[in-house]
Design a protein around this motif. Structure first.
Motif, short mmCIF file in Angstrom:
data_model
loop_
_atom_site.label_atom_id
_atom_site.label_comp_id
_atom_site.label_asym_id
_atom_site.label_seq_id
_atom_site.Cartn_x
_atom_site.Cartn_y
_atom_site.Cartn_z
N PRO A 184 -5.52 -4.49 -9.22
CA PRO A 184 -5.74 -3.59 -10.36
C PRO A 184 -4.41 -3.06 -10.91
CG PRO A 184 -7.30 -3.11 -8.62
CD PRO A 184 -6.31 -4.09 -8.06
N ARG A 234 -8.44 -13.22 -11.07
CA ARG A 234 -8.58 -11.94 -10.37
C ARG A 234 -7.24 -11.55 -9.77
NH1 ARG A 234 -13.38 -10.09 -10.31
NH2 ARG A 234 -13.25 -8.85 -8.43
N GLU A 281 0.84 -1.21 0.00
CA GLU A 281 0.00 0.00 0.00
C GLU A 281 0.87 1.26 0.00
OE1 GLU A 281 -3.91 -1.75 2.36
OE2 GLU A 281 -2.21 -0.97 3.52
N TRP A 316 -4.01 -9.11 -0.55
CA TRP A 316 -4.59 -7.91 -1.16
C TRP A 316 -6.11 -7.89 -0.96
CZ3 TRP A 316 -3.20 -3.32 -3.04
CH2 TRP A 316 -4.13 -2.62 -3.81
N GLN A 317 -6.76 -9.02 -1.21
CA GLN A 317 -8.21 -9.08 -1.17
C GLN A 317 -8.79 -8.95 0.24
OE1 GLN A 317 -9.89 -11.59 -4.79
NE2 GLN A 317 -8.59 -12.83 -3.47
N GLU A 318 -7.96 -9.08 1.25
CA GLU A 318 -8.45 -8.88 2.62
C GLU A 318 -8.85 -7.43 2.86
OE1 GLU A 318 -5.53 -10.39 5.34
OE2 GLU A 318 -5.74 -12.44 4.60
N HIS A 364 -8.79 -4.93 -0.11
CA HIS A 364 -9.06 -4.22 -1.37
C HIS A 364 -9.80 -5.12 -2.36
CE1 HIS A 364 -6.25 -1.09 -0.09
NE2 HIS A 364 -5.41 -2.06 0.25
N GLU A 365 -10.37 -4.49 -3.34
CA GLU A 365 -11.02 -5.23 -4.43
C GLU A 365 -9.96 -5.77 -5.39
OE1 GLU A 365 -14.30 -6.01 -5.28
OE2 GLU A 365 -14.71 -5.37 -3.22
N ALA A 366 -10.25 -6.92 -5.92
CA ALA A 366 -9.44 -7.48 -6.99
C ALA A 366 -10.25 -7.33 -8.28
CB ALA A 366 -9.12 -8.94 -6.72
N VAL A 367 -9.56 -7.33 -9.40
CA VAL A 367 -10.24 -7.20 -10.69
C VAL A 367 -9.87 -8.38 -11.58
CG1 VAL A 367 -10.34 -4.67 -10.57
CG2 VAL A 367 -8.36 -5.78 -11.66
N GLU A 368 -10.73 -8.66 -12.53
CA GLU A 368 -10.44 -9.71 -13.50
C GLU A 368 -9.42 -9.17 -14.50
OE1 GLU A 368 -12.60 -12.34 -16.98
OE2 GLU A 368 -13.85 -11.36 -15.48
N ASN A 402 -4.29 -13.07 -2.12
CA ASN A 402 -5.12 -13.33 -0.93
C ASN A 402 -5.00 -12.20 0.08
OD1 ASN A 402 -5.39 -15.71 -2.34
ND2 ASN A 402 -5.12 -17.01 -0.56
#
Length: 194
Positions: free
Chosen positions: A100, A97, A64, A173-175, A177-181, A171
């Motif tokens: 970004p 995913r 971050e 990151w997703q705790e 923030h959003e992940a993107v395809e 994993n």
């Protein structure tokens, strides 16, 4: 009587060995997994070292803090494989995913590449860093993945000085923030890892 003593000695020895193995197993943590001299050639999933010589190991807070510097994010996570028993009359639409802005190089953490693959990998990294070997680069995939460690090591061995390894991967990151395809990197997709 001597048979009983012999049996007790064997049981005691077995228990001692079991206790030593258990103690060694609980003490052998990620902190004690040694770095291999070169790239890791064993299974891609498992305990990884705590360090990556020549790179900075970061956690989520470190990533971050690095994001305002627009690091090159290299996702080397594997592509999903179609299960052998997947029904033929169904459409296979796997998604990947990621963080970004990441460039996805499926399988780029493998220990060995063909010459063309290695050339493609380094050419794309040079493009993504705009030729700046000190630009921050973050390698990641999933927790317990040697692929991201190998990708970071490969970059360090090539002379990149801004390498960061994010072992928590997507994993972690997703705790928060959003992940993107995302789709595989355009150049890497034409030279898939074998």
């Amino acid at each position: 009587m001597s048979d009983l003593i012999g049996a007790l000695v064997r049981v005691a020895a077995s228990l001692a060995i079991a206790l030593l193995m258990t103690a060694a197993g609980t003490q052998l943590s990620r902190a004690e997994v040694p770095e291999p001299e070169g790239l890791w050639t064993g299974p891609m999933r498992g305990e990884t070292p705590k360090t990556l010589t020549g790179a900075v190991v970061i956690d989520l807070a470190g990533l971050e803090a690095l994001m305002p510097k627009n690091p090159v994010l290299l996702d080397v996570g594997p592509a999903e494989r179609k299960p052998e028993d997947f029904p033929r009359d169904r459409l296979w639409l796997p998604t990947h995913r990621s963080i970004p802005g990441a460039a996805w190089f499926p399988g780029a953490g493998a220990a060995s590449f063909e010459a063309a693959q290695e050339e493609t990998f380094f050419r794309r990294v040079e493009e993504l860093t705009e030729g700046d070997s000190s630009k921050p680069i973050v390698t990641f995939c999933l927790p317990g993945c040697w692929g991201s460690w190998n990708a970071g090591k490969r970059l360090v061995m090539k002379g990149y000085t801004g390498v960061h390894w994010f072992p928590g991967g997507i994993n972690s990151w997703q705790e928060a923030h959003e992940a993107v395809e995302i789709k595989p990197d355009r150049a890497w997709e034409s030279e898939p890892a074998k």
